[in-house]
Design an enzyme around this catalytic site. Structure first.
Site, PDB file in Angstrom:
ATOM      1  N   HIS A  38       5.445   9.777   0.657  1.00 41.20           N
ATOM      2  CA  HIS A  38       4.436   8.833   1.135  1.00 41.20           C
ATOM      3  C   HIS A  38       3.033   9.391   0.866  1.00 41.20           C
ATOM      4  O   HIS A  38       2.145   8.671   0.410  1.00 41.20           O
ATOM      5  CB  HIS A  38       4.659   8.601   2.637  1.00 41.20           C
ATOM      6  CG  HIS A  38       3.640   7.715   3.288  1.00 41.20           C
ATOM      7  ND1 HIS A  38       3.856   6.384   3.510  1.00 41.20           N
ATOM      8  CD2 HIS A  38       2.401   7.971   3.754  1.00 41.20           C
ATOM      9  CE1 HIS A  38       2.788   5.861   4.092  1.00 41.20           C
ATOM     10  NE2 HIS A  38       1.879   6.819   4.249  1.00 41.20           N
ATOM     11  N   GLU A  39       2.843  10.668   1.127  1.00 45.47           N
ATOM     12  CA  GLU A  39       1.519  11.277   0.921  1.00 45.47           C
ATOM     13  C   GLU A  39       1.167  11.356  -0.561  1.00 45.47           C
ATOM     14  O   GLU A  39       0.048  11.065  -0.961  1.00 45.47           O
ATOM     15  CB  GLU A  39       1.468  12.682   1.548  1.00 45.47           C
ATOM     16  CG  GLU A  39       1.660  12.697   3.048  1.00 45.47           C
ATOM     17  CD  GLU A  39       0.759  11.713   3.763  1.00 45.47           C
ATOM     18  OE1 GLU A  39      -0.370  11.474   3.308  1.00 45.47           O
ATOM     19  OE2 GLU A  39       1.198  11.139   4.779  1.00 45.47           O
TER      20      GLU A  39
ATOM     21  N   HIS B 180      -0.059   8.116  -1.733  1.00 49.47           N
ATOM     22  CA  HIS B 180      -1.477   7.861  -1.444  1.00 49.47           C
ATOM     23  C   HIS B 180      -2.335   8.438  -2.566  1.00 49.47           C
ATOM     24  O   HIS B 180      -3.350   7.864  -2.945  1.00 49.47           O
ATOM     25  CB  HIS B 180      -1.887   8.509  -0.125  1.00 49.47           C
ATOM     26  CG  HIS B 180      -1.620   7.651   1.083  1.00 49.47           C
ATOM     27  ND1 HIS B 180      -1.939   6.317   1.120  1.00 49.47           N
ATOM     28  CD2 HIS B 180      -1.081   7.937   2.286  1.00 49.47           C
ATOM     29  CE1 HIS B 180      -1.591   5.826   2.306  1.00 49.47           C
ATOM     30  NE2 HIS B 180      -1.059   6.790   3.023  1.00 49.47           N
TER      31      HIS B 180
ATOM     32  N   GLU C 141      -0.849   1.242   3.329  1.00 43.64           N
ATOM     33  CA  GLU C 141       0.277   1.935   3.961  1.00 43.64           C
ATOM     34  C   GLU C 141       1.607   1.350   3.495  1.00 43.64           C
ATOM     35  O   GLU C 141       2.530   2.082   3.164  1.00 43.64           O
ATOM     36  CB  GLU C 141       0.193   1.842   5.495  1.00 43.64           C
ATOM     37  CG  GLU C 141      -0.878   2.702   6.127  1.00 43.64           C
ATOM     38  CD  GLU C 141      -0.743   4.172   5.759  1.00 43.64           C
ATOM     39  OE1 GLU C 141       0.390   4.697   5.727  1.00 43.64           O
ATOM     40  OE2 GLU C 141      -1.773   4.799   5.485  1.00 43.64           O
TER      41      GLU C 141
END
Lengths: 320, 185
Positions: free
Chosen positions: A132-133, A136, A214
């Site tokens: 997930h990071e 980003h 997100e």
């Protein structure tokens, strides 16, 4: 992108309204003032943003020898994302399970996790969080959200400046009334309304942008790991955690995996949160089944939220 | 200069520039394929380096598993010798299968799973295998982009002229992925 543009429109309109209220011929001066504040803040953010963020969160850089598994997982996700350079790995001493990414440029990025996260996650879950990071970073969310955060900040500064100039400038205007065109009362009220409403409007836009990014990062994470359950189960553990992040600043919130500041009010939570509700994110990820592509996420998003419009841009869904 | 000459010139210039950009695009894609392959290669080598350490660590514990350990050593040697994407992929598939058997065998040795050295090596091996499969996915994506460009009109003309050949996918036939291992209790 549309929402970011809307935020820019709010910023420019506010600048214009303030300029116009103070002097009907000087609307553009307000716009220029707004842009100058914006660019100064942007230069600071782009040159110093990463180090400010790391210092504020008390993160320390770690080597592979210190946290071999964490380091390995970051490298796995780097390979999966086809990132050119290995992100630096940071650890934050904090019992609350959370993680964030920083760095405008995928070549010089940072991934940070809390010790609380490392303690409660198994390998698959940690992989989901890191994915997930990394998402980003590769989706350029850090750049988007920095631009957006600065717009929120600029609007706040402009409104403050205007209120102050009303208090002081208003008095000065009366005592030395050299020109009559200053202080058009109707425009004054319009500008005042604007100065009150613009910060609210821009925050709502900002939250909406943040929530979209997100969802996208969740979808990318599923794609990178090809195992949505890892992230889903990690989010479940995070939602069950009772710790509050000790060193969290609200301007950094969109970069974390879950909102580090638990919102207090219930009613407006969905509109005024940087993150979609955790249980919804979990249900979407679990709804993907075996299809870990963007199309799979899009479909699961539609069936969970009941929305007819997807959250992932159609162009990305088709490409992969 | 009259109008027709200008038009012809402009068309020619546009044509030349688009040919150059098509050529450059093909070069760029081919380099990305090479780079993606290099990423896999690093991880494959890492796995070759890990295996002797692993065998050395477990030898004392797994006295009754000589065949399994020998198979791993043998497959490693074969994989190291293989060259070319397709042969390499086949040999790597066999090595993965042998390691899969090894991992099942480890389950029978609880004291091994308490050994810190072994646990560290196991994490490295798992991670390296993950890295191989993630790097492989990325490599195959790059190959797909490149091959599409070499086959599609009009860049296929440039590809033909300058000898850009299709690249091979790296498909590991991992028997463990398809056949569910039989576990009897």
């Amino acid at each position: 992108m549309f929402l970011i543009m809307m935020m820019g429109v709010v910023l420019v309109l506010l600048g214009y309204a303030i300029g116009f209220a103070l002097d009907p011929e000087a609307g553009f001066v307000g716009v220029i003032l707004a842009l100058i504040i914006y660019f100064v803040m942007m230069i600071v953010a782009f040159s110093q943003g990463k180090s400010i963020m790391l210092r504020m969160s008390n993160a320390r850089e770690v080597k592979k020898e210190d946290y071999p598994q964490l380091y390995n997982i970051v490298e796995e996700m780097r390979l999966s994302a086809g990132m050119p350079a290995m992100p630096k790995v940071y650890v934050i001493d904090d019992p609350s399970p959370n993680a964030f990414a920083a760095g405008m440029n995928p070549n010089k990025s940072v991934v940070a996790v809390t010790t609380g996260l490392l303690k409660i996650m198994n390998r698959d879950e940690l992989q989901g969080v890191i994915a997930h990071e990394i998402s980003h970073i590769i989706n350029r969310d850090i750049r988007y959200m920095t631009l957006a955060t600065i717009m929120v900040g600029t609007v706040a500064i402009l409104s403050q400046l205007f209120f102050r100039s009303m208090l002081f400038g208003g008095m000065r205007g009366r005592s030395s009334s050299s020109s009559n065109k200053k202080g058009n009362p109707v425009m004054m009220i319009v500008a005042l309304l604007f100065a009150i409403l613009a910060p609210i409007a821009i925050r709502l836009l900002y939250f909406s942008v943040s929530r979209k990014r997100e969802y996208l990062a969740d979808a990318s994470a599923a794609r990178l790991t090809r195992y949505p359950e890892g992230l889903a189960s990690a989010l479940e553990k995070i939602s069950g955690s009772t710790h509050d992040m000790q060193v969290a600043d609200k301007s950094m919130a969109p970069m974390y995996i879950a909102n580090p500041l638990k919102p207090k009010g219930q009613r407006l939570r969905n509109l005024s949160s940087t993150h979609p509700p955790l249980n919804e994110r979990i249900r979407i990820l679990r709804g993907m089944g075996k299809n870990s592509s963007y199309a799979g996420y899009q479909q699961a998003y539609k069936s969970v939220t009941g929305a007819s419009k997807g959250v992932i841009p159609e162009s990305s869904v088709k490409n992969v | 200069m009259d109008l027709t000459t200008i038009i012809i010139l402009v068309v020619l210039i546009i044509l030349v520039f688009s040919l150059i950009s098509m050529y450059n695009r093909l070069v760029k894609l081919r380099n990305q394929v090479k780079n993606a392959w290099a990423q896999i290669d690093v991880q494959l080598k890492r796995r070759y380096d890990l295996i002797p350490n692993l065998i050395e660590t477990v030898k004392g514990y797994m006295k009754h598993e000589r065949e399994t350990l020998e198979a791993v050593t043998k497959m490693r040697a074969q994989a190291m010798e293989a060259s070319g994407v397709e042969d390499k992929a086949k040999a790597e598939g066999r090595l993965s299968a042998a390691l899969g058997q090894f991992k099942i065998a480890v389950e029978a040795y609880p004291d091994l799973k308490a050994n810190k050295n072994f646990l560290a090596l196991q994490e490295e091996l798992t991670s390296t295998e993950n890295k191989i499969s993630f790097a492989r996915q990325n490599y195959n994506d790059q190959v797909l982009f490149f091959n599409n460009k070499t086959e599609m009109f009009p860049s296929n003309i440039i590809a033909g002229m300058f000898g850009f050949k299709k690249e091979a996918f790296f498909e590991i036939e991992d028997p463990a992925e398809r056949v569910v291992p039989k576990v009897s209790f």
